[in-house]
Design a protein around this motif. Structure first.
Motif, mmCIF file in Angstrom:
data_model
loop_
_atom_site.group_PDB
_atom_site.id
_atom_site.type_symbol
_atom_site.label_atom_id
_atom_site.label_comp_id
_atom_site.label_asym_id
_atom_site.label_seq_id
_atom_site.Cartn_x
_atom_site.Cartn_y
_atom_site.Cartn_z
ATOM 1 N N TRP A 1 0.880 -1.169 0.000
ATOM 2 C CA TRP A 1 0.000 0.000 0.000
ATOM 3 C C TRP A 1 0.916 1.217 0.000
ATOM 4 C CZ3 TRP A 1 -4.120 -1.502 4.324
ATOM 5 C CH2 TRP A 1 -4.809 -2.632 3.889
ATOM 6 N N PRO B 1 -10.088 2.476 2.677
ATOM 7 C CA PRO B 1 -9.813 3.908 2.753
ATOM 8 C C PRO B 1 -8.404 4.165 3.294
ATOM 9 C CG PRO B 1 -11.422 3.253 4.449
ATOM 10 C CD PRO B 1 -11.068 2.022 3.675
ATOM 11 N N HIS B 2 -7.838 5.290 2.940
ATOM 12 C CA HIS B 2 -6.533 5.701 3.467
ATOM 13 C C HIS B 2 -6.616 7.153 3.904
ATOM 14 C CE1 HIS B 2 -4.676 1.987 2.100
ATOM 15 N NE2 HIS B 2 -5.133 2.188 0.870
ATOM 16 N N CYS C 1 0.161 6.691 6.777
ATOM 17 C CA CYS C 1 -1.285 6.491 6.811
ATOM 18 C C CYS C 1 -1.668 6.130 8.235
ATOM 19 C CB CYS C 1 -1.681 5.376 5.855
ATOM 20 S SG CYS C 1 -3.470 5.094 5.820
ATOM 21 N N HIS D 1 -1.534 -0.668 7.884
ATOM 22 C CA HIS D 1 -1.292 0.286 6.797
ATOM 23 C C HIS D 1 0.196 0.639 6.729
ATOM 24 C CE1 HIS D 1 -5.478 1.425 5.553
ATOM 25 N NE2 HIS D 1 -5.735 0.774 6.674
ATOM 26 N N MET E 1 2.945 2.264 3.943
ATOM 27 C CA MET E 1 2.385 3.627 3.832
ATOM 28 C C MET E 1 3.107 4.642 4.716
ATOM 29 S SD MET E 1 -1.632 3.054 3.124
ATOM 30 C CE MET E 1 -1.703 4.508 2.089
HETATM 31 CU CU CU Z 1 -3.692 3.438 4.453
#
Ligand code: CU
Lengths: 373, 262
Positions: free
Chosen positions: A108, A140-141, A182, A190, A195
């Protein structure tokens, strides 16, 4: 089966939710670790440490679009002598890429890269941040920039659905080198999936001039093989919780900065490394084999906190800036000196220095010569 | 050639127990419902020591709604066609965005894929048109907590790991239904295909009911998400709740579909 046309009138109770949530955020500021509370009372107490009071008071002149770079590249130094409005556009994606030879991973990302794109703004700038989430994303991020003063470092304003876009603005009040990441629940997942990235808020006067600047970010992965042969690896929950990574890497994959992709510099040049650590768990004992850091800006702040340093600690979710001159041709090796990570798990990068030999700096006088790099 | 390869890949990926029988009987995958007995489960958010949440017996579609089924719906209900839907009820950027036209849901295989890019309003209207309704969050989570052999597998490490892997490696495009192994109740494809709408998807935001430990939207960013959760290790549930927290009634997301309850 009903035949009347559907009349969707029952609205989800969002207004009530918003009201409750606002109260809840205030109530929980001490729990989140994401908010900055007022510490004025404490400051006035006897013996209190004086505090900086950065303000976004500078006049904003003009507008520009930030040029973001993929590691190991860094956007050029900012030469303007005034604050401006900077538009930053970053898109979160989910994609399968190489983690190590024979190991692909479902990353991600911020901007399609691990680590995420490097952002460079100037102290006092007004940043208008556009966070997009690719339509193919499964979740979602959002983004929490450690440079941001405000709820969640931006996370509270940027929860972004697949296919959506969020916009928020912030004043770049505190200069320094900051991690962003994130922060959507479950946050460790995440971050473990890649991220994170860095934003440099350059001090008003700029940083001292150097010949080369590089973006190097350490992180670790907890990779579980897919069920089918050749299927991408995904996060191994148990390893993550036990903090036992399968891979510890610089710039997102084993070998991202070795061989043809090694960093390059020439004898006589001054090099600055913007070093970050995305974690999610490990603290890095950052060291360059065959070099001494002339200057270390401890923890990514704006002061040279120490000179002549061998190994500097880069905390998870933190950074450091190191500077050194390269005086001798050869290959310098960047490692996490928690050394099993370098030897067995990938935490190793290279800086090739080319140019005229300098035997007075270093020469081998007797013994078996090492093979040339 | 690419399409053939994709289909073969999907066949390899998707367990298809029961598929042949259903096809031979001519049943549409989404037409069939399974009955879930009354029971209890432990929601992600609550206080340790709280009694488990009771869920009354209900019925749930065995499979998610397909594009073909949704096509039948918009044929009869033109106001839900892509070109006609009111922006208040569906974000037009995402609404049925992978269809080629208002009434073009693709070829026969495409029409058996789960429908996605539907808003909450549209999903609700669709289920009502079928004489059904959307499941509640509790019902959905209750059904989803079951593995193939156990009713509450949510705390079994292998189950958690399996869901995480499925969530992060969804096939694109989604496979034609029926797909996905059935769980203990016989419900198929709850995990690893599309996310699915629930009637009260945003109830997590208002679950406080004066106990002071409910989940609020701020809990879904920052590390504080674990505060108030009954099981910080249940990452799959955190992923689902985080998605729900980001939704509005008009959101139309490519990875979000619908399955009806009754
Ligand atoms: Cu994320």
């Amino acid at each position: 089966m009903p035949t009347a046309a559907p009349r969707p009138v029952s609205l989800p109770p969002l207004a009530a939710a918003a009201a409750l949530a606002a109260g809840a955020i205030l109530a929980s500021a001490t729990l989140t670790g994401c908010s900055i509370g007022s510490a004025e009372a404490a400051e006035r107490a006897e013996g209190a440490v004086p505090r900086l009071r950065p303000t976004p008071a500078d006049a904003i002149v003009g507008e520009e679009r930030a040029v973001l770079t993929a590691a190991p590249n860094v956007p050029p130094p900012i030469t303007r002598a005034h604050a401006t409005k900077v538009i930053v556009e970053l898109e979160t994606t989910e994609e399968v890429k190489r983690l190590a030879d024979g190991v692909s991973y479902t990353f991600w990302t911020f901007g399609g890269e691990v680590p995420g794109k490097f952002i460079r703004v100037r102290e006092g700038d007004q940043v208008e941040f556009h966070l997009k989430n690719h339509a193919h994303s499964t979740v979602p991020h959002n983004i929490d920039l450690h440079a941001v003063t405000g709820p969640g470092g931006g996370a509270a304003a940027t929860l972004t659905l697949p296919g959506g876009e969020s916009v928020f603005t912030f004043a770049a009040m505190n200069p320094g080198l900051y991690v962003y990441h994130c922060a959507v629940s479950p946050v460790p997942m995440h971050i473990a999936n890649g991220m994170y990235g860095m934003i440099l808020v350059e001090p008003k006067g700029g940083l001292p001039k150097v010949d080369r600047e590089f973006y190097v970010m350490q992180s670790e992965f907890y990779a579980k093989p897919g069920a089918a042969a050749g299927a991408p690896h995904t996060l191994d929950m148990e390893r993550g919780a036990a903090e036992q990574p399968t891979h510890v890497v610089f710039n997102g994959s084993v070998g991202a900065l070795t061989g043809d992709r090694a960093l390059q510099a020439k004898v006589g040049e001054r090099v600055r490394l913007f070093v970050g650590n995305g974690g999610p768990n490990l603290v890095s004992s950052f060291h360059v084999i065959g070099e001494v850091f002339d200057h270390v800006y401890g923890e990514g702040g704006t002061m040279v906190t120490q000179k002549n340093v061998q190994t500097t600690l880069i905390p998870a979710g933190g950074s450091g800036i190191v500077e050194f001159g390269v005086e001798k041709p050869g290959t310098l090796v960047l490692v996490d000196h928690s050394i099993f990570r370098a030897f067995n798990k990938g935490a190793l990068a290279m800086l090739n220095v080319t140019g005229e030999d300098a035997p007075r700096v270093y020469a081998q006088n007797k013994g078996l010569p090492m093979a040339a790099h | 050639m690419r399409r053939l390869a994709a289909v073969l890949a999907l066949l390899a990926l998707a367990p298809r127990a029961g598929a042949a029988a259903d096809d031979a009987a001519g049943r549409r995958p989404g037409a069939e419902m399974v009955r879930l007995p009354a029971g209890t489960y432990r929601p992600l958010y609550g206080r340790p020591g709280d009694a488990p949440t009771a869920v009354a017996a209900f019925r749930l579609d065995r499979d998610a709604a397909t594009r073909g089924e949704f096509l039948a719906f918009v044929r009869e209900r033109p106001e839900w066609r892509r070109g006609a839907v009111r922006p208040l009820f569906a974000d037009r950027r995402g609404y049925l965005a992978d269809w080629a036209g208002d009434l073009d849901a693709g070829d026969a295989t495409d029409r058996r894929r789960p429908v996605t890019g539907v808003s909450w309003f549209a999903a609700k209207a669709y289920c009502a048109w079928r004489g059904k309704r959307l499941p509640t969050v509790h019902e959905w989570e209750y059904a989803a907590a079951a593995s193939a052999t156990r009713r509450d597998a949510g705390r079994e490490p292998w189950f958690v790991q399996d869901l995480l892997t499925r969530y992060t490696t969804r096939p694109r495009p989604l496979p034609a239904l029926p797909a996905g192994a059935g769980n203990l109740y016989g419900v198929r494809g709850l995990h690893g295909l599309a996310w699915e709408w629930t009637a009260d998807f945003n109830s997590v935001l208002v679950s406080d009911d004066s106990r002071g430990v409910g989940a609020r939207d701020h809990d879904l960013f920052c590390a504080s998400a674990a505060v108030g959760a009954t099981d910080p290790g249940n990452y799959p549930a955190f992923l689902r709740y985080a998605l729900r927290a980001g939704l509005t009634g008009r959101a139309a997301v490519e990875t979000l579909g619908v399955r009806c309850a009754a």
